[in-house]
Design a protein around this motif. Structure first.
Motif, PDB file in Angstrom:
ATOM      1  N   THR A  30      -0.801   4.992 -11.385  1.00 33.44           N
ATOM      2  CA  THR A  30      -1.821   4.218 -10.660  1.00 33.44           C
ATOM      3  C   THR A  30      -1.568   2.717 -10.825  1.00 33.44           C
ATOM      4  O   THR A  30      -1.027   2.270 -11.852  1.00 33.44           O
ATOM      5  N   LEU A  31      -1.991   1.973  -9.811  1.00 32.23           N
ATOM      6  CA  LEU A  31      -1.798   0.521  -9.837  1.00 32.23           C
ATOM      7  C   LEU A  31      -2.633  -0.085 -10.961  1.00 32.23           C
ATOM      8  O   LEU A  31      -3.832   0.178 -11.066  1.00 32.23           O
ATOM      9  N   TRP A  57       2.521  -0.360 -12.060  1.00 34.72           N
ATOM     10  CA  TRP A  57       1.849   0.946 -12.023  1.00 34.72           C
ATOM     11  C   TRP A  57       1.984   1.586 -13.398  1.00 34.72           C
ATOM     12  O   TRP A  57       2.999   1.415 -14.078  1.00 34.72           O
ATOM     13  N   ARG A  90      -1.483  -6.428  -9.744  1.00 35.29           N
ATOM     14  CA  ARG A  90      -0.635  -6.935  -8.647  1.00 35.29           C
ATOM     15  C   ARG A  90      -0.804  -8.448  -8.584  1.00 35.29           C
ATOM     16  O   ARG A  90      -1.921  -8.952  -8.475  1.00 35.29           O
ATOM     17  N   SER A 114       4.180  -5.989  -8.950  1.00 33.91           N
ATOM     18  CA  SER A 114       3.186  -4.932  -9.115  1.00 33.91           C
ATOM     19  C   SER A 114       3.526  -4.070 -10.320  1.00 33.91           C
ATOM     20  O   SER A 114       4.704  -3.848 -10.618  1.00 33.91           O
ATOM     21  N   ALA A 172       0.840  -1.217   0.000  1.00 31.20           N
ATOM     22  CA  ALA A 172       0.000   0.000   0.000  1.00 31.20           C
ATOM     23  C   ALA A 172       0.868   1.258   0.000  1.00 31.20           C
ATOM     24  O   ALA A 172       0.485   2.284  -0.587  1.00 31.20           O
ATOM     25  N   ARG A 204       1.263   6.979  -6.603  1.00 31.59           N
ATOM     26  CA  ARG A 204       0.281   8.055  -6.759  1.00 31.59           C
ATOM     27  C   ARG A 204       0.961   9.432  -6.674  1.00 31.59           C
ATOM     28  O   ARG A 204       0.640  10.341  -7.436  1.00 31.59           O
ATOM     29  N   ASP A 246       1.964   1.850  -3.449  1.00 33.21           N
ATOM     30  CA  ASP A 246       0.863   2.435  -4.242  1.00 33.21           C
ATOM     31  C   ASP A 246       0.793   3.946  -4.024  1.00 33.21           C
ATOM     32  O   ASP A 246       0.538   4.714  -4.961  1.00 33.21           O
TER      33      ASP A 246
END
Ligand SMILES: C[S@@+](CC[C@H](N)C(=O)[O-])C[C@H]1O[C@@H](n2cnc3c(N)ncnc32)[C@H](O)[C@@H]1O
Length: 248
Positions: free
Chosen positions: A215-216, A239, A219, A237, A203, A210, A206
Motif C-alpha cells: 500500500t502507498l 509503498w 508520495r 513514491s 494511480a 496493491r 498504486d
C-alpha cells in the motif's frame, strides 16, 4: 526478457552524459531518504547501473545488492572504489530473484519505464514484494507522464536542444508508449539512440502495488519530501509491504 539498451558505448559514456545526476546535491538527498528506510536492513537496487546511488548508500554502512541487465554498466560499477562491497546479479529486474530479504528496494531515475509492458511492470512489483521483509518498502522515482505538453494531434516533444544533443520524445498514446530519441554529437559525428519506454501514471502504480499486496505510504515530488501537487513533473513514491501480525 527486456532488451539491453545500456551496452558498451552507452555504458562507457553514462556517467559523463548524466553528469548532473551525479552531483552531490542530487545524490545526497536520495541516499538520505533510502538510508532512513533501510534502517538496520539491506537495500536492493533494481537497475543498479554504474552505482550512482548504490555506492554512496553502501558507504553509509548499508548492505546493498543490485540487479541489472547490462554487463557493460555493471563493469563500469566494478571499476569504482567501494564496488567490492556490493553484490550484483545480472538479469531482468521484473523476474530475477536474489538471495536474502531487504528492508528497502528502489528503482530510481525513471527506470520503471524501461519495462515496456504493463505485465512486466506488474511483475516487477510482485518480484519486489517477494524480496521485501514484512514492513519493508519499495521506492520509485519517476516522471509524471508529460502528455499535457502535447498539443492535440501531435506526437513529438523536444525535451533538449543544445549544440551537442537533441532529445525528442515520441508518444504513442494508444499504447502508453514513449520512445526517447537522442541525437548526440560525438567526435564530430551525430549518433542516434532511440529507447522505448512505457509511461505510467501514479494511480496505476498504486494499483500495481496493491496487486502485489503493498500500500502507498508516501508520495512526494522530490527526495527532500517536497509536496506532490498538480504541477509536479515527477514523484518519489513509497509503498509498504504489511508488517507481520503478532500471533494470538
Ligand atoms: C537510467 S539507468 C539508471 C542506473 C542507476 N540506477 C542510476 O540511477 O544511475 C537504467 C539502468 O537500468 C538497467 N535496466 C533497464 N531495464 C532493465 C531490466 N528490465 N532489468 C534489469 N536492468 C534494467 C539498465 O541496464 C541501466 O543500467
Amino acid at each position: 526478457m527486456s532488451e539491453d539498451y545500456f551496452g558498451g558505448r552507452v555504458a562507457a559514456r553514462y556517467d559523463e552524459s548524466s553528469a548532473e545526476m551525479f552531483e552531490p546535491a542530487v545524490v545526497e538527498p536520495v541516499v538520505d531518504f533510502l538510508a532512513e528506510l533501510a534502517g538496520d536492513g539491506a537495500a536492493l537496487e533494481l537497475g543498479i547501473g554504474t552505482g550512482r546511488i548504490a555506492l554512496p548508500l553502501a558507504q553509509r554502512g548499508i548492505r546493498v545488492h543490485g540487479i541489472d541487465l547490462s554487463e557493460a554498466m555493471v563493469a563500469k560499477l566494478r571499476e569504482k572504489p567501494g564496488a567490492e562491497q556490493i553484490g550484483v546479479t545480472i538479469g531482468d529486474f521484473a523476474t530475477t530473484t536474489v538471495e536474502g530479504r531487504f528492508s528497502v528496494a528502489y528503482l530510481v531515475f525513471n527506470t520503471i519505464n524501461n519495462l515496456t509492458t504493463q505485465d512486466e511492470q506488474v511483475a516487477c512489483f510482485e518480484n519486489v514484494a517477494a524480496h521485501l521483509d514484512p514492513g519493508g518498502c519499495f521506492v520509485i522515482e519517476v516522471g509524471v507522464p508529460g502528455l499535457r505538453r502535447l498539443p492535440p494531434g501531435e506526437t513529438f516533444h523536444v525535451f533538449d536542444f543544445s549544440e551537442s544533443h537533441l532529445g525528442v520524445d515520441e508518444y504513442d498514446v494508444v499504447n502508453q508508449g514513449l520512445v526517447s530519441h537522442h541525437f548526440s554529437l560525438s567526435d564530430g559525428k551525430w549518433e542516434r539512440l532511440s529507447v522505448p519506454f512505457r509511461y505510467v501514471w501514479p494511480a496505476e502504480l498504486d494499483l500495481m502495488a496493491r496487486l502485489a499486496g503493498m500500500t502507498l505510504r508516501e508520495r512526494w515530488s522530490g527526495w527532500k519530501r517536497e509536496p506532490f501537487a498538480s504541477e509536479s513533473t515527477k514523484h518519489v513514491s513509497v509503498w509498504e509491504k504489511p508488517a507481520r501480525r503478532p500471533r494470538g
